[in-house]
Motif scaffolding. Structure first.
Motif, short mmCIF file in Angstrom:
data_model
loop_
_atom_site.label_atom_id
_atom_site.label_comp_id
_atom_site.label_asym_id
_atom_site.label_seq_id
_atom_site.Cartn_x
_atom_site.Cartn_y
_atom_site.Cartn_z
N MET A 1 0.84 -1.19 0.00
CA MET A 1 0.00 0.00 0.00
C MET A 1 0.88 1.24 0.00
O MET A 1 1.85 1.33 0.73
CB MET A 1 -0.90 -0.02 1.24
CG MET A 1 -1.65 1.25 1.44
SD MET A 1 -3.34 0.88 1.74
CE MET A 1 -3.96 2.50 1.93
N THR A 2 0.53 2.20 -0.79
CA THR A 2 1.29 3.44 -0.90
C THR A 2 0.78 4.45 0.12
O THR A 2 -0.42 4.61 0.30
CB THR A 2 1.11 4.01 -2.32
OG1 THR A 2 1.59 3.06 -3.25
CG2 THR A 2 1.88 5.30 -2.49
N SER A 4 0.96 8.55 1.52
CA SER A 4 1.03 9.84 0.87
C SER A 4 1.74 10.86 1.74
O SER A 4 1.71 10.79 2.96
CB SER A 4 -0.40 10.31 0.58
OG SER A 4 -0.38 11.49 -0.17
N GLU A 81 -4.76 10.46 -2.07
CA GLU A 81 -5.29 9.16 -1.65
C GLU A 81 -4.95 8.07 -2.66
O GLU A 81 -4.59 6.97 -2.30
CB GLU A 81 -6.81 9.27 -1.46
CG GLU A 81 -7.48 8.02 -0.98
CD GLU A 81 -7.35 7.82 0.52
OE1 GLU A 81 -7.75 6.73 0.96
OE2 GLU A 81 -6.85 8.69 1.24
N SER A 82 -5.11 8.39 -3.95
CA SER A 82 -4.83 7.40 -4.98
C SER A 82 -4.59 8.09 -6.31
O SER A 82 -5.01 9.22 -6.53
CB SER A 82 -5.99 6.41 -5.10
OG SER A 82 -7.17 7.07 -5.53
N SER A 84 -4.75 6.93 -10.52
CA SER A 84 -5.13 5.90 -11.47
C SER A 84 -5.29 6.53 -12.84
O SER A 84 -6.14 7.40 -13.03
CB SER A 84 -6.44 5.25 -11.04
OG SER A 84 -6.86 4.30 -11.99
N GLU A 89 -6.96 11.27 -6.75
CA GLU A 89 -7.93 11.55 -5.70
C GLU A 89 -7.20 12.22 -4.53
O GLU A 89 -6.27 11.67 -3.96
CB GLU A 89 -8.59 10.27 -5.22
CG GLU A 89 -9.67 10.52 -4.20
CD GLU A 89 -10.35 9.24 -3.79
OE1 GLU A 89 -10.25 8.89 -2.60
OE2 GLU A 89 -10.98 8.60 -4.66
N LYS A 128 3.95 10.87 -9.61
CA LYS A 128 3.48 10.12 -8.44
C LYS A 128 4.49 10.20 -7.30
O LYS A 128 4.12 10.37 -6.14
CB LYS A 128 3.24 8.65 -8.79
CG LYS A 128 2.04 8.41 -9.64
CD LYS A 128 1.94 6.91 -9.96
CE LYS A 128 0.96 6.64 -11.07
NZ LYS A 128 0.93 5.21 -11.42
N LEU A 132 3.50 10.76 -3.47
CA LEU A 132 3.33 9.52 -2.73
C LEU A 132 4.66 9.08 -2.13
O LEU A 132 5.65 8.97 -2.85
CB LEU A 132 2.77 8.43 -3.64
CG LEU A 132 1.43 8.76 -4.30
CD1 LEU A 132 1.06 7.71 -5.33
CD2 LEU A 132 0.33 8.93 -3.28
#
Length: 137
Positions: A1-2, A4, A81-82, A84, A89, A128, A132
Motif C-alpha cells: 500500500m502506498t 502519501s 489518496e490514490s 489511477s 484523488e 506520483k 506519494l
C-alpha cells in the motif's frame, strides 16, 4: 500500500467568506480546497513539470462537520489518496488549530490534462513520486 506525503496550508477566514448565518459559507470550502491543492502543486512540483500538465476537477465531496467564523485561523491538510490513469484523488481535512476541531472533510478527484490538447493525460511515475511517499522514483 502506498502512503502519501501530507501538505499543510494555513489561512485566516476573511469577511467575504462569511454568509448570512455568520459562519463560513459552504461554497467557500470549495475555494479553500482548490487553494490548498494549488499550493501543494506549486510547492511539490518543479516548474518544468508543472508546465506539462493542467488539471480539471471531476468531483468534489464535502462533509461539513463544524462551522468556522470570521478571523479563525485554519489549517488545510491535504494528501493524495490514490492515482489511477489520468485521475488523482485528493483528500483535505480543514481544522481549526486553536481547539483542534475538524471542520470539514473534502474528497476531490482531479484529472490531469494536456495543456495544448485539453485531453486527459496519464500521470507518470515521476509525478506520483512527488506526492506519494513510497512511489517509485
Amino acid at each position: 500500500m502506498t502512503s502519501s506525503k501530507i501538505f499543510e496550508h494555513a489561512f485566516r477566514v476573511r469577511a467575504e467568506d462569511i454568509d448570512g448565518q455568520g459562519h463560513v459559507n459552504n461554497v467557500v470550502y470549495v475555494r479553500y480546497a482548490q487553494d490548498v491543492a494549488v499550493a501543494h502543486w506549486k510547492t511539490a512540483v518543479p516548474q518544468s513539470l508543472r508546465e506539462t500538465l493542467s488539471w480539471v476537477t471531476r468531483r468534489h465531496e464535502i462533509d461539513y462537520l463544524r462551522p468556522a467564523f470570521l478571523n479563525d485561523d485554519l489549517i488545510a491538510r491535504t494528501w493524495i489518496e490514490s492515482v489511477s490513469g489520468a485521475s488523482m484523488e485528493r483528500r483535505i481535512d480543514i481544522v481549526r488549530p486553536a481547539d483542534e476541531t475538524l471542520l470539514t472533510r473534502v474528497k476531490t478527484v482531479w484529472v490531469a490534462v494536456d495543456p495544448q490538447s485539453h485531453r486527459p493525460k496519464r500521470i507518470d511515475d515521476r509525478l506520483k513520486a512527488l506526492f506519494l511517499a513510497d512511489a517509485p522514483p
